[in-house]
Design an enzyme around this catalytic site. Sequence first.
Site, PDB file in Angstrom:
ATOM      1  N   GLY A 190     -10.635  -1.156 -32.028  1.00 40.99           N
ATOM      2  CA  GLY A 190     -10.656  -1.327 -30.572  1.00 40.99           C
ATOM      3  C   GLY A 190     -11.946  -0.795 -29.969  1.00 40.99           C
ATOM      4  O   GLY A 190     -11.939  -0.124 -28.938  1.00 40.99           O
ATOM      5  N   VAL A 212      -5.271  -5.183 -35.831  1.00 41.22           N
ATOM      6  CA  VAL A 212      -4.789  -3.951 -36.472  1.00 41.22           C
ATOM      7  C   VAL A 212      -3.279  -3.939 -36.689  1.00 41.22           C
ATOM      8  O   VAL A 212      -2.780  -3.172 -37.504  1.00 41.22           O
ATOM      9  CB  VAL A 212      -5.186  -2.683 -35.677  1.00 41.22           C
ATOM     10  CG1 VAL A 212      -6.679  -2.471 -35.641  1.00 41.22           C
ATOM     11  CG2 VAL A 212      -4.579  -2.677 -34.278  1.00 41.22           C
ATOM     12  N   ASN A 245      -8.307   3.852 -32.789  1.00 34.55           N
ATOM     13  CA  ASN A 245      -8.307   3.884 -31.318  1.00 34.55           C
ATOM     14  C   ASN A 245      -7.575   2.702 -30.693  1.00 34.55           C
ATOM     15  O   ASN A 245      -7.038   2.825 -29.596  1.00 34.55           O
ATOM     16  CB  ASN A 245      -9.774   3.914 -30.836  1.00 34.55           C
ATOM     17  CG  ASN A 245      -9.906   3.560 -29.369  1.00 34.55           C
ATOM     18  OD1 ASN A 245      -9.652   4.373 -28.488  1.00 34.55           O
ATOM     19  ND2 ASN A 245     -10.288   2.309 -29.101  1.00 34.55           N
ATOM     20  N   TYR A 273       5.713   3.404 -26.168  1.00 34.45           N
ATOM     21  CA  TYR A 273       4.382   4.010 -26.312  1.00 34.45           C
ATOM     22  C   TYR A 273       4.495   5.489 -26.687  1.00 34.45           C
ATOM     23  O   TYR A 273       3.778   5.982 -27.565  1.00 34.45           O
ATOM     24  CB  TYR A 273       3.654   3.805 -24.981  1.00 34.45           C
ATOM     25  CG  TYR A 273       2.214   4.213 -24.917  1.00 34.45           C
ATOM     26  CD1 TYR A 273       1.215   3.378 -25.419  1.00 34.45           C
ATOM     27  CD2 TYR A 273       1.829   5.411 -24.314  1.00 34.45           C
ATOM     28  CE1 TYR A 273      -0.127   3.737 -25.315  1.00 34.45           C
ATOM     29  CE2 TYR A 273       0.494   5.771 -24.199  1.00 34.45           C
ATOM     30  CZ  TYR A 273      -0.478   4.934 -24.699  1.00 34.45           C
ATOM     31  OH  TYR A 273      -1.799   5.296 -24.587  1.00 34.45           O
ATOM     32  N   ILE A 291      -7.326   8.192 -18.310  1.00 36.75           N
ATOM     33  CA  ILE A 291      -8.747   7.889 -18.468  1.00 36.75           C
ATOM     34  C   ILE A 291      -9.001   6.526 -17.805  1.00 36.75           C
ATOM     35  O   ILE A 291      -8.202   5.591 -17.988  1.00 36.75           O
ATOM     36  CB  ILE A 291      -9.137   7.818 -19.969  1.00 36.75           C
ATOM     37  CG1 ILE A 291      -8.675   9.076 -20.744  1.00 36.75           C
ATOM     38  CG2 ILE A 291     -10.640   7.576 -20.121  1.00 36.75           C
ATOM     39  CD1 ILE A 291      -9.297  10.393 -20.329  1.00 36.75           C
TER      40      ILE A 291
HETATM   41  P1  NAP Z   1      -8.442  -0.736 -23.393  1.00 39.80           P
HETATM   42  O1  NAP Z   1      -9.577  -0.542 -22.454  1.00 39.80           O
HETATM   43  O2  NAP Z   1      -7.299  -1.601 -22.996  1.00 39.80           O
HETATM   44  O3  NAP Z   1      -9.047  -1.264 -24.791  1.00 39.80           O
HETATM   45  C1  NAP Z   1      -8.165  -1.537 -25.850  1.00 39.80           C
HETATM   46  C2  NAP Z   1      -8.974  -1.819 -27.102  1.00 39.80           C
HETATM   47  O4  NAP Z   1      -8.055  -2.020 -28.188  1.00 39.80           O
HETATM   48  C3  NAP Z   1      -9.802  -3.090 -27.005  1.00 39.80           C
HETATM   49  O5  NAP Z   1     -11.000  -2.889 -27.706  1.00 39.80           O
HETATM   50  C4  NAP Z   1      -8.936  -4.135 -27.708  1.00 39.80           C
HETATM   51  O6  NAP Z   1      -9.664  -5.206 -28.304  1.00 39.80           O
HETATM   52  C5  NAP Z   1      -8.327  -3.281 -28.792  1.00 39.80           C
HETATM   53  N1  NAP Z   1      -7.107  -3.838 -29.354  1.00 39.80           N
HETATM   54  C6  NAP Z   1      -5.912  -4.048 -28.725  1.00 39.80           C
HETATM   55  N2  NAP Z   1      -5.036  -4.624 -29.571  1.00 39.80           N
HETATM   56  C7  NAP Z   1      -5.695  -4.779 -30.755  1.00 39.80           C
HETATM   57  C8  NAP Z   1      -5.332  -5.322 -32.007  1.00 39.80           C
HETATM   58  N3  NAP Z   1      -4.106  -5.821 -32.242  1.00 39.80           N
HETATM   59  N4  NAP Z   1      -6.264  -5.351 -32.997  1.00 39.80           N
HETATM   60  C9  NAP Z   1      -7.513  -4.857 -32.784  1.00 39.80           C
HETATM   61  N5  NAP Z   1      -7.909  -4.318 -31.621  1.00 39.80           N
HETATM   62  C10 NAP Z   1      -7.009  -4.284 -30.614  1.00 39.80           C
HETATM   63  O7  NAP Z   1      -7.766   0.665 -23.784  1.00 39.80           O
HETATM   64  P2  NAP Z   1      -8.313   2.165 -23.698  1.00 39.80           P
HETATM   65  O8  NAP Z   1      -7.844   2.760 -22.446  1.00 39.80           O
HETATM   66  O9  NAP Z   1      -9.744   2.225 -24.062  1.00 39.80           O
HETATM   67  O10 NAP Z   1      -7.425   2.827 -24.857  1.00 39.80           O
HETATM   68  C11 NAP Z   1      -7.931   3.165 -26.134  1.00 39.80           C
HETATM   69  C12 NAP Z   1      -6.936   4.087 -26.811  1.00 39.80           C
HETATM   70  O11 NAP Z   1      -6.764   5.261 -26.022  1.00 39.80           O
HETATM   71  C13 NAP Z   1      -5.544   3.485 -27.000  1.00 39.80           C
HETATM   72  O12 NAP Z   1      -5.016   3.879 -28.229  1.00 39.80           O
HETATM   73  C14 NAP Z   1      -4.747   4.102 -25.873  1.00 39.80           C
HETATM   74  O13 NAP Z   1      -3.386   4.161 -26.167  1.00 39.80           O
HETATM   75  C15 NAP Z   1      -5.383   5.481 -25.807  1.00 39.80           C
HETATM   76  N6  NAP Z   1      -5.190   6.164 -24.534  1.00 39.80           N
HETATM   77  C16 NAP Z   1      -5.707   5.654 -23.384  1.00 39.80           C
HETATM   78  C17 NAP Z   1      -5.508   6.335 -22.194  1.00 39.80           C
HETATM   79  C18 NAP Z   1      -6.065   5.866 -20.889  1.00 39.80           C
HETATM   80  O14 NAP Z   1      -5.718   6.465 -19.861  1.00 39.80           O
HETATM   81  N7  NAP Z   1      -6.897   4.844 -20.851  1.00 39.80           N
HETATM   82  C19 NAP Z   1      -4.763   7.522 -22.189  1.00 39.80           C
HETATM   83  C20 NAP Z   1      -4.256   8.007 -23.376  1.00 39.80           C
HETATM   84  C21 NAP Z   1      -4.476   7.307 -24.544  1.00 39.80           C
HETATM   85  P3  NAP Z   1     -10.011  -6.571 -27.471  1.00 39.80           P
HETATM   86  O15 NAP Z   1     -11.155  -6.190 -26.567  1.00 39.80           O
HETATM   87  O16 NAP Z   1     -10.394  -7.554 -28.514  1.00 39.80           O
HETATM   88  O17 NAP Z   1      -8.777  -6.938 -26.707  1.00 39.80           O
END
Ligand code: NAP
Length: 237
Positions: A4, A56, A84, A149, A182
């Site tokens: 990701g 993934v 990630n 989640y 975030i």
């Molecule tokens: P995001 O902006 O929605 O980005 C998600 C990323 O994951 C993208 O690169 C997406 O790829 C990829 N992805 C989703 N499904 C996938 C799959 N099946 N195979 C490969 N790649 C996949 O999310 P984010 O906020 O950066 O979150 C990143 C991590 O941090 C996650 O694990 C999330 O649970 C965790 N997190 C986030 C927050 C927050 O507040 N943002 C808080 C706590 C934890 P594509 O671009 O190709 O769709």
Amino acid sequence: MITGGSRGIGRAICLKLASMDYAVLINYSTNVESAIETQKLITDTGGMAELLPFDVSDPKSVDAALEQWCSNHPEEYISVLVNNAGIRRDALMIFMQNEQWTDVINTDLNSFFYVTRRLLKDMLIHRYGRIINIGSLSGLRGLGGQTNYSAAKAAMIGATKALAQEVASRKVTVNVVAPGFISTNMTKDLDEKNLQETVPMKRFGKPEEVAALVGFLASDDAAYITGEVISINGGLS
Ligand code: NAP
């Protein structure tokens, strides 16, 4: 390798690790434009980055991509893995559909198993590795509307602690970074103005702040840290 890595926190981690002179493998699912943009941000500043798309949540897709990469790079191995990639499919449990449960468990938890087991052998052979799993505050305290989640992220903590014990003697560390709110695409549908009032620091975090912590865990300075969950949440707990 950062799963990701095309957007959000994953992109910031790609840039951070590239700035630490790692050649970066950017995994993504479908968003090729964003992945290319991440790659360009790295190569424009003299870094090395390669795209490695796969789903993934699908073990066949993971195996095919990683086997291909390994056979194309027989002299190299992936020494740092950041699990990630993740999704949210929120619903109160009483309304939650099977797909909402299984999609989140497959993408946010099973992916950890599918990807990590493929890369573990080389880390053990080389007696060096860093596995950094992106968890969540939701997996530590539970959050209504996120039973799927919270379950995935909590289970990842258990798996991290168990794996850390299996591989510690080979200098492979395994840790969880657990962010709070975030600012990324994942949180853009939330009411940031109101929610940030619940955060002691009165703001959402930045992807770069999470990336800095991941960079530290990937560095030699963090060699004696394993099996830990490190929160980054502006004081929200
Ligand atoms: P995001 O902006 O929605 O980005 C998600 C990323 O994951 C993208 O690169 C997406 O790829 C990829 N992805 C989703 N499904 C996938 C799959 N099946 N195979 C490969 N790649 C996949 O999310 P984010 O906020 O950066 O979150 C990143 C991590 O941090 C996650 O694990 C999330 O649970 C965790 N997190 C986030 C927050 C927050 O507040 N943002 C808080 C706590 C934890 P594509 O671009 O190709 O769709």
